[in-house]
Structure formats: structure tokens, C-alpha cells
Design an enzyme around this catalytic site. Structure first.
Site, PDB file in Angstrom:
ATOM      1  N   ASN A 151       0.791  -1.232   0.000  1.00  0.00           N
ATOM      2  CA  ASN A 151       0.000   0.000   0.000  1.00  0.00           C
ATOM      3  C   ASN A 151       0.824   1.284   0.000  1.00  0.00           C
ATOM      4  OD1 ASN A 151       0.711  -0.780   2.633  1.00  0.00           O
ATOM      5  ND2 ASN A 151      -1.031   0.278   3.544  1.00  0.00           N
ATOM      6  N   GLU A 247       4.562  -4.283  12.365  1.00  0.00           N
ATOM      7  CA  GLU A 247       3.519  -3.286  12.146  1.00  0.00           C
ATOM      8  C   GLU A 247       2.383  -3.986  11.421  1.00  0.00           C
ATOM      9  OE1 GLU A 247       3.522  -0.339  13.374  1.00  0.00           O
ATOM     10  OE2 GLU A 247       5.591  -0.337  14.092  1.00  0.00           O
ATOM     11  N   CYS A 281      -3.284   1.237   6.721  1.00  0.00           N
ATOM     12  CA  CYS A 281      -3.412   0.583   8.028  1.00  0.00           C
ATOM     13  C   CYS A 281      -4.220   1.403   9.016  1.00  0.00           C
ATOM     14  CB  CYS A 281      -2.030   0.288   8.620  1.00  0.00           C
ATOM     15  SG  CYS A 281      -1.070  -0.910   7.672  1.00  0.00           S
TER      16      CYS A 281
END
Length: 476
Positions: A151, A247, A281
């Protein structure tokens, strides 16, 4: 074109290649190398052998390489943005913003390389510590295995490479299968900037196989991963004693009090929900609005959403383009249907169009036990529910397996401090959306959102070892 592997400062051919297509146009962008075990081993060999060269570089030299890379990227901004737009279906104006952020991330890394400091320890603060001087230093940890998602194919790579090189480490990078060209482009810039050969190696292929190799080769001293919680948990189990920085996912929430100007807050939330089709996210996925302003907020949010333009990512006017894969489209639509079948109202969107585009979707009064409430959508979908009591809103935000960032809009200082203390997340954005991030701040989550922190200074701490040096002044 054929995109080969990048190992020890050279393009290395692989036995097998796979087609890389644009998610939007299905245009063939490249044939990308699939690394076999021998190539992954060669990449780790090169990274291991380059540790000495990196250790020989003084801090100011590492800083210069990082800054030259940032400058080269800035000079080739349009080329870099076009690569992102094509392989990730990211709207070109959003891709340009990512390139700008990436330049800043490497610039921050260059600055941090110059101030990698320790501290002096007052040894005589304890009995027996008299006549001693002690201090700490931070030393590079060694070879780092880095795995990045699709992304933010340049900036999230920068959050792995920048801190690693600032600290004097070497890296074997495995970029996302759909977005490898951005990484290979950056690899070439680092080469031009004077990074020692072998300090950066890029291998593409099946993530599970490369990740398994990363966790089996003892020369890899740390793993840094951004991606799904399931994959992150698997890597953590396999990593053993290695340092692991994860993450992972989120379903970020916003609380909107009844004392704010809804006409200002609603557009901000729409931006947070639908930027890059929600494939962020920290996209806004859940909004809890006080019942006194609920109807007004929904009206404004729907109005703003209907202004968004969707289509070709290379079109300057496009706000929302394709999801990264057809499977993601199918999943998103099925989750919308599930919510509707359990009583949620679809205020706008709710369907897909050609070219893998899911229309920006707002759902109202969504049950807390459906997928859109519990899981990470990673699609242009946001739910808006009402609340009566502020405590109730906080409880709803915390009712999640994730805890990356949350946003709170209120002009009441007591409520802001209450939320800051009570929300179980890695970052609380007061009077802003959870999608807010600048690249030097500490960034990371709790629960299934992972552990450890990115943000250059904080990532350097994760990717170095702290050493204590103590001198006894007594003459021997």
C-alpha cells in the site's frame, strides 16, 4: 521488460519470472524475478559480507548517502509517482504525496545518522560505583530481513531502509509481490548514491518461502515486517531470539463529540476513510458520533463522499481507484452484504464497478459482531454508529482486537484527556483522524496491531544493540 533480482550491487537473473499487471488496466508492467532459495542465500551472503563496509562508514558518510538518495528521488519524483500509480493503482496525486513523504523519511534518516548518541551513566549514584566512568553506545545489529506491503511501496520501504542504514546495518528486502518495481527503483537510487555493494539486496518471490528463510538463517539478526497479523504472528513464532518489529493491522476508530463543528469534522473523516480506497493501516473504519449530531454528521459525510471521483489512477482528477486484487473486491462486497443483512443501512456506495473499483461506502448502525466491526476492511468502507455517553464510545473503540491509532474530536479538554488515557491504542489523535501520520513520530500499535515502533529515531533504537562501557579509574 524483465525485472531481475538485485544482489550485491548487480542485477541477477532468476530461473523463473511472473507477470506483473496493473490492478486497474491489467496492462503488463513487467516480468518479475522469483527468487529461489539459492538466490535468497546469495542475498544474505552479500549482506553479511557488506557489514564490514558499512561499519567502516562514519556517521557523516551514511548520512550523505541517505541524503543523496533523497535528493535523487526528489529529482525523479514524477517517474517514481508513475511507478506507484501503475503497480499499486494509487491515484497519481496521492502517489506524488507518497514520494514527497519518502524524500522526507530518508532526510530524517540522514539527520538521525548524525546523532546516534548514547548517554553517560553516573556510576557513583550506587555504593561501589565510585571512581568509575561509564557510557553507552548504540551499535548496528547486523543483517536485517525486511518485508514490506503493497500500500505504500516507497515510503514503508523507506521506514525499513532509512533507519537500518542510518545505524550501519545491511538489509535483505522482500517487497510486496504486487509492488516490487518501486523497491527496485529505490535500490538503483541507493546504488547511484554510493551505498556499498551488498548493503541492500532485493529479492522478490513467494513471501512465505522468503520469510521462512529469513527466520532460518542465523545471520539475519532482526526482522522488520509490515503486513497482516496472521503472517506477523507466524514470523514471530519462527523468529526465535531475533529482534522482531511488527507493524500489523487495524480497524481504526474515531469518536465525534456533540460540541464540534460537524461541517469541518465530517470531510476530514471522509478523507481518512477513503484515501487510497481505504487501503491504509490507519484508515478510518469505525466512526462513533454523539446522537445529538448523528444525523447532521451522516448527511455531511454522504455529501462529501459523493464528491469523490473514481477511475484511472493516472487521471489527475481521480480520488479512488482499484483495490489491489479481485479477491479483495469480493471480500469487501461480501462484508457489506453481511452488515446489511444484519440490519445496517447503506447510506451510499455498497457495490463494485469495473476495474476492481469498490465505490466508497458508508454504512449506518452496524452491529459490533460483524466483520466490518471486528476485522480490517482494507477497502473504501466506513461504518457510522451513534452513542449517548462518552464512556460508551470509548468502550466501543476498545472493543477490538486491534489498537494502532484512534481519533477523538471534542473541544472539551476533560474528555480529550479522558480519551487519551483510556483508549488502548498506540497513538491517540486529538481533534484529528487516526489516519494522520508524519514520518518522524513514533508509530506502532498494541494488541494485534503489533509491537515495536517505527519513526526513524524509534526504529533505530529497535535495530541497534545498546552497549555499556565502564572504566575503573583505579590504577592497576
Amino acid at each position: 521488460m524483465k525485472q531481475h533480482l538485485w544482489i550485491n550491487g548487480q542485477h541477477i537473473e532468476a530461473e523463473n519470472y511472473q507477470d506483473l499487471q496493473s490492478p486497474y488496466s491489467k496492462e503488463l508492467l513487467a516480468e518479475v524475478a522469483i527468487a529461489g532459495q539459492d538466490q535468497v542465500k546469495a542475498a544474505v551472503d552479500a549482506a553479511s559480507e557488506a557489514i564490514g563496509k558499512m561499519n567502516d562508514l562514519p556517521a557523516h558518510k551514511r548520512a550523505e548517502i541517505l541524503l543523496r538518495t533523497a535528493n535523487l528521488l526528489s529529482e525523479r519524483k514524477e517517474e517514481a509517482a508513475a511507478i506507484i500509480a501503475k503497480e499499486a493503482a494509487k491515484p497519481i496525486k496521492t502517489a506524488r504525496a507518497e514520494v514527497d513523504r519518502t524524500v522526507m523519511t530518508y532526510t530524517f534518516a540522514a539527520e538521525e545518522a548524525r546523532r546516534l548518541n548514547g548517554e553517560t551513566i553516573s556510576m557513583d549514584a550506587a555504593p561501589g560505583g565510585e571512581n568509575r566512568t561509564a557510557y553507552t553506545v548504540r551499535e548496528p545489529i547486523g543483517v536485517i530481513g525486511a518485508i514490506t506491503p503493497f500500500n505504500f511501496p516507497m515510503n514503508l520501504v523507506a521506514h525499513k531502509l532509512g533507519p537500518a542504514f542510518a545505524a550501519g546495518n545491511t538489509v535483505v528486502l522482500k517487497p510486496a509481490t504486487q509492488t516490487p518495481l518501486s523497491s527496485y527503483f529505490i535500490g538503483q537510487l541507493f546504488h547511484e548514491a554510493g551505498l556499498p555493494e551488498g548493503a541492500l539486496n532485493i529479492v522478490t518471490g513467494k513471501g512465505s518461502e522468503i520469510g521462512k528463510y529469513f527466520t532460518s538463517d542465523e545471520r539475519i539478526k532482526a526482522l522488520t515486517f509490515t503486513g497482516s497479523p496472521d503472517v506477523g504472528k507466524t514470523l514471530k513464532k519462527q523468529a526465535g531470539m531475533r529482534k522482531t518489529l511488527l507493524e500489523l493491522g487495524s480497524n481504526s476508530a474515531v469518536i465525534v463529540g456533540d460540541d464540534v463543528d460537524v461541517s469541518k469534522v465530517a470531510p476530514r473523516c471522509v478523507t481518512g476513510a477513503f484515501a487510497y480506497a481505504g487501503q491504509v493501516c490507519i484508515s478510518v473504519q469505525r466512526i462513533y458520533v454523539h446522537e445529538n449530531v448523528f444525523d447532521e454528521f451522516v448527511q455531511k459525510a454522504v455529501e462529501e463522499t459523493k464528491k469523490l471521483k473514481f477511475g484511472n489512477p493516472l487521471d489527475e482528477e481521480t480520488d479512488v481507484s482499484s483495490l489491489i486484487s479481485g479477491d479483495d473486491v469480493d471480500r469487501a462486497i461480501s462484508w457489506i452484504k453481511e452488515a446489511a443483512e444484519t440490519g445496517a443501512a447503506i447510506a451510499c456506495g455498497g457495490k463494485s464497478e469495473d476495474n476492481q473499483i469498490v465505490l466508497p461506502t458508508i454504512l449506518l448502525n452496524v452491529s459490533s459482531d460483524v466483520n466490518l466491526s471486528c476485522q480490517e476492511a482494507f477497502a473504501p468502507i466506513v461504518i457510522i454508529n451513534s452513542f449517548k455517553d462518552f464512556d460508551e464510545a470509548i468502550e466501543e473503540v476498545n472493543n477490538s482486537r486491534y489498537g494502532l491509532q484512534a481519533g477523538v474530536f471534542t473541544n472539551q479538554v476533560d474528555l480529550a484527556f479522558q480519551a487519551a488515557k483510556a483508549l488502548h491504542v498506540g497513538g491517540v489523535m486529538i481533534n484529528d483522524i487516526p489516519t494522520f501520520r508524519v514520518d518522524h513520530m513514533p508509530y506502532g500499535g498494541v494488541k494485534d496491531s503489533g509491537f515495536g515502533r517505527e519513526g526513524i529515531k524509534y526504529a533505530i533504537e529497535e535495530l541497534t544493540e545498546l552497549k555499556l562501557i565502564s572504566f575503573n579509574h583505579t590504577k592497576l
